[in-house]
Design a protein around this motif. Sequence first.
Motif, PDB file in Angstrom:
ATOM      1  N   ARG A   1      41.545  58.972  26.915  1.00  0.00           N
ATOM      2  CA  ARG A   1      42.674  58.253  26.314  1.00  0.00           C
ATOM      3  C   ARG A   1      43.935  59.111  26.233  1.00  0.00           C
ATOM      4  O   ARG A   1      45.045  58.590  26.362  1.00  0.00           O
ATOM      5  CB  ARG A   1      42.289  57.757  24.922  1.00  0.00           C
ATOM      6  N   THR A   2      43.773  60.422  26.027  1.00  0.00           N
ATOM      7  CA  THR A   2      44.948  61.270  25.797  1.00  0.00           C
ATOM      8  C   THR A   2      45.386  62.076  27.015  1.00  0.00           C
ATOM      9  O   THR A   2      46.559  62.437  27.119  1.00  0.00           O
ATOM     10  CB  THR A   2      44.662  62.248  24.639  1.00  0.00           C
ATOM     11  N   VAL A   3      44.444  62.382  27.932  1.00  0.00           N
ATOM     12  CA  VAL A   3      44.781  63.232  29.070  1.00  0.00           C
ATOM     13  C   VAL A   3      44.770  62.463  30.398  1.00  0.00           C
ATOM     14  O   VAL A   3      45.734  62.508  31.165  1.00  0.00           O
ATOM     15  CB  VAL A   3      43.809  64.437  29.161  1.00  0.00           C
ATOM     16  N   LEU A   4      43.657  61.774  30.682  1.00  0.00           N
ATOM     17  CA  LEU A   4      43.534  61.103  31.972  1.00  0.00           C
ATOM     18  C   LEU A   4      44.341  59.812  32.054  1.00  0.00           C
ATOM     19  O   LEU A   4      44.991  59.538  33.073  1.00  0.00           O
ATOM     20  CB  LEU A   4      42.055  60.807  32.262  1.00  0.00           C
ATOM     21  N   TYR A   5      44.269  58.991  31.001  1.00  0.00           N
ATOM     22  CA  TYR A   5      44.925  57.676  31.037  1.00  0.00           C
ATOM     23  C   TYR A   5      45.806  57.452  29.805  1.00  0.00           C
ATOM     24  O   TYR A   5      45.661  56.441  29.110  1.00  0.00           O
ATOM     25  CB  TYR A   5      43.873  56.569  31.135  1.00  0.00           C
ATOM     26  N   PRO A   6      46.739  58.338  29.528  1.00  0.00           N
ATOM     27  CA  PRO A   6      47.591  58.156  28.345  1.00  0.00           C
ATOM     28  C   PRO A   6      48.540  56.972  28.473  1.00  0.00           C
ATOM     29  O   PRO A   6      49.058  56.474  27.476  1.00  0.00           O
ATOM     30  CB  PRO A   6      48.367  59.482  28.275  1.00  0.00           C
ATOM     31  N   TYR A   7      48.742  56.511  29.708  1.00  0.00           N
ATOM     32  CA  TYR A   7      49.658  55.390  29.951  1.00  0.00           C
ATOM     33  C   TYR A   7      48.988  54.039  29.714  1.00  0.00           C
ATOM     34  O   TYR A   7      49.646  53.000  29.764  1.00  0.00           O
ATOM     35  CB  TYR A   7      50.166  55.454  31.395  1.00  0.00           C
ATOM     36  N   CYS A   8      47.677  54.025  29.468  1.00  0.00           N
ATOM     37  CA  CYS A   8      46.949  52.763  29.274  1.00  0.00           C
ATOM     38  C   CYS A   8      46.903  52.389  27.798  1.00  0.00           C
ATOM     39  O   CYS A   8      46.559  53.228  26.949  1.00  0.00           O
ATOM     40  CB  CYS A   8      45.522  52.871  29.818  1.00  0.00           C
ATOM     41  N   ALA A   9      47.207  51.130  27.514  1.00  0.00           N
ATOM     42  CA  ALA A   9      47.022  50.633  26.151  1.00  0.00           C
ATOM     43  C   ALA A   9      45.530  50.616  25.840  1.00  0.00           C
ATOM     44  O   ALA A   9      44.705  50.440  26.747  1.00  0.00           O
ATOM     45  CB  ALA A   9      47.606  49.230  26.029  1.00  0.00           C
ATOM     46  N   PRO A  10      45.136  50.817  24.585  1.00  0.00           N
ATOM     47  CA  PRO A  10      43.704  50.868  24.243  1.00  0.00           C
ATOM     48  C   PRO A  10      42.923  49.649  24.727  1.00  0.00           C
ATOM     49  O   PRO A  10      41.787  49.784  25.202  1.00  0.00           O
ATOM     50  CB  PRO A  10      43.728  50.965  22.712  1.00  0.00           C
ATOM     51  N   TYR A  11      43.513  48.439  24.620  1.00  0.00           N
ATOM     52  CA  TYR A  11      42.777  47.243  25.033  1.00  0.00           C
ATOM     53  C   TYR A  11      42.490  47.259  26.531  1.00  0.00           C
ATOM     54  O   TYR A  11      41.502  46.684  26.996  1.00  0.00           O
ATOM     55  CB  TYR A  11      43.546  45.976  24.655  1.00  0.00           C
ATOM     56  N   ALA A  12      43.381  47.921  27.311  1.00  0.00           N
ATOM     57  CA  ALA A  12      43.215  47.935  28.764  1.00  0.00           C
ATOM     58  C   ALA A  12      42.053  48.811  29.198  1.00  0.00           C
ATOM     59  O   ALA A  12      41.584  48.701  30.344  1.00  0.00           O
ATOM     60  CB  ALA A  12      44.500  48.404  29.432  1.00  0.00           C
ATOM     61  N   LEU A  13      41.555  49.667  28.315  1.00  0.00           N
ATOM     62  CA  LEU A  13      40.396  50.503  28.621  1.00  0.00           C
ATOM     63  C   LEU A  13      39.094  49.891  28.125  1.00  0.00           C
ATOM     64  O   LEU A  13      38.015  50.418  28.418  1.00  0.00           O
ATOM     65  CB  LEU A  13      40.573  51.896  28.000  1.00  0.00           C
ATOM     66  N   GLU A  14      39.178  48.803  27.398  1.00  0.00           N
ATOM     67  CA  GLU A  14      37.972  48.149  26.901  1.00  0.00           C
ATOM     68  C   GLU A  14      37.193  47.540  28.057  1.00  0.00           C
ATOM     69  O   GLU A  14      37.766  46.934  28.969  1.00  0.00           O
ATOM     70  CB  GLU A  14      38.327  47.066  25.884  1.00  0.00           C
ATOM     71  N   LEU A  15      35.878  47.679  28.006  1.00  0.00           N
ATOM     72  CA  LEU A  15      35.035  47.240  29.119  1.00  0.00           C
ATOM     73  C   LEU A  15      35.140  45.742  29.381  1.00  0.00           C
ATOM     74  O   LEU A  15      35.255  45.312  30.536  1.00  0.00           O
ATOM     75  CB  LEU A  15      33.584  47.630  28.850  1.00  0.00           C
ATOM     76  N   ASP A  16      35.087  44.923  28.329  1.00  0.00           N
ATOM     77  CA  ASP A  16      35.133  43.475  28.514  1.00  0.00           C
ATOM     78  C   ASP A  16      36.408  43.045  29.229  1.00  0.00           C
ATOM     79  O   ASP A  16      36.389  42.157  30.089  1.00  0.00           O
ATOM     80  CB  ASP A  16      35.024  42.759  27.166  1.00  0.00           C
ATOM     81  N   TYR A  17      37.513  43.677  28.874  1.00  0.00           N
ATOM     82  CA  TYR A  17      38.786  43.342  29.513  1.00  0.00           C
ATOM     83  C   TYR A  17      38.783  43.784  30.972  1.00  0.00           C
ATOM     84  O   TYR A  17      39.161  43.020  31.869  1.00  0.00           O
ATOM     85  CB  TYR A  17      39.923  44.019  28.749  1.00  0.00           C
ATOM     86  N   ARG A  18      38.328  45.005  31.223  1.00  0.00           N
ATOM     87  CA  ARG A  18      38.361  45.542  32.586  1.00  0.00           C
ATOM     88  C   ARG A  18      37.414  44.792  33.519  1.00  0.00           C
ATOM     89  O   ARG A  18      37.697  44.641  34.705  1.00  0.00           O
ATOM     90  CB  ARG A  18      38.013  47.032  32.569  1.00  0.00           C
ATOM     91  N   GLN A  19      36.297  44.305  32.981  1.00  0.00           N
ATOM     92  CA  GLN A  19      35.350  43.590  33.840  1.00  0.00           C
ATOM     93  C   GLN A  19      35.970  42.337  34.442  1.00  0.00           C
ATOM     94  O   GLN A  19      35.702  42.000  35.602  1.00  0.00           O
ATOM     95  CB  GLN A  19      34.095  43.227  33.043  1.00  0.00           C
TER      96      GLN A  19
END
Length: 472
Positions: free
Chosen positions: A314-332
């Motif tokens: 969340r802080t180093v690899l994908y800091p540009y992603c909103a938290p919801y965008a990293l949620e599995l259900d959303y990404r699936q």
Amino acid sequence: MWRLPGVRAALRGVRVAVEQRSRAGAATETAAGAMERAIVRCVPSEPKLSLSFALADGSHKNMQRDQSEPVGRALSRIATNAIKGHAKAAAAKKSRKNRPNSSGGAACAGPGPESATAREPVVKLYYREEAVAEDVLNVDAWQDGAVLQIGDVKYKVERNPPAFTELQLPRYIMAGFPVFPKLSLEFGDPACSLFRWYKEAKPGAVESEASGPSSLSPSLPSSTWIETGVDERVYIPSNADIGLRLLLHCTPGNGQRFGPSRERVSVCPVEAGPGTCTFDHRHLYTKKVTEDALIRTVSYNILADTYAQTEFSRTVLYPYCAPYALELDYRQNLIQKELTGYNADIICLQEVDRDVFSDSLAPALEAFGLEGVFRIKQHEGLATFYRKSKFSLLSQHDISFHEALKSDPLHKELLEKLVLYPWAQVRVFQRSSVLQVSVLQSTKDSSKKICVANTHLYWHPKGRFNLVSQVT
């Protein structure tokens, strides 16, 4: 595309006939001489058979009996269940009669209250209009087309009809993104099954517009359902569906007959989607499946959930992603839509969670004609999908890199060099990197084969150890 118009039209006609028959009503069916269903599941590899039917009192019975048991014992047990069901129904009726009415007085029980004691009903099993002897074993007695009689009610025995062993809708549904039900069938084929989608009626909707399978399934929630007009396995909600739940009505089939229908209601209502995605433009070039002489391949690291939910991610690899965008259900939802839109013949995926493969990717891609194999590494794994109309799987081989390095003479020279760097050797042998190899054969020409190798090598943003892994 993967859909066949002629087959769709034929199935649509059959589906309409099936649903019209189901909605005809009990009175009409009785007048026509139709019988209830008694579903028997009997397979040679299992010691017991199952018997499922509904008694006249409305209770549903599921029985497990030994296949080697004489049928007379099973029939005796059915008679006992019928007596118990009658007694419970009579007790419930008496309780309702004695319940105080709205004026505060007791309701009149009426003359001649019904006795809870009932005679044992006549229970017989017939095959080709002849009674089956009670010493015949269950495995031989319960034949397809036999007739079970319980009192005055007759049941048509259906042995091993098509049936859903699993039917689920995804938990997270977004407008504009395909909904792929997860389903497993026994004695059936999804391509020969019937599907119809309904959506919840909006509050205040005109009652005459509502129609649906509620009358067929009293156990469903009391919501009013409206037909979407979609009779495909896959449904794409529109913005008009936002805030509404979905209902899927399924009838399993195998091309010769249909089994009992089942229904599922989505747990959550449809939510708004993100709108236009970056892959929508790419889909303009992949609208159709390629010709037989061509192969379209896709390789995709879909980011395992175990890596997406760490603080480092969340802080180093994908800091540009909103938290919801990293949620599995959303990404699936996004992954399913992107992959199916490429109409690929071979898909190689990395960082695939086991549950994502079985619950999300396999049902979605199977609906579009692709079969998949999975290889777990440690926390996640590799998945390779191939189009069934073009390929069949001849063999698959999973190769662990560090084991191959130790045991295969082919890598002797590399191993000798690696020994000179003990720290690197330890790290290489600690890695769980694998190679998933699938040997596919053309369904059009058996002399044509293709070997597909899918792998995911170790990488770390702050180290160079990934170079060693790539050499191996």
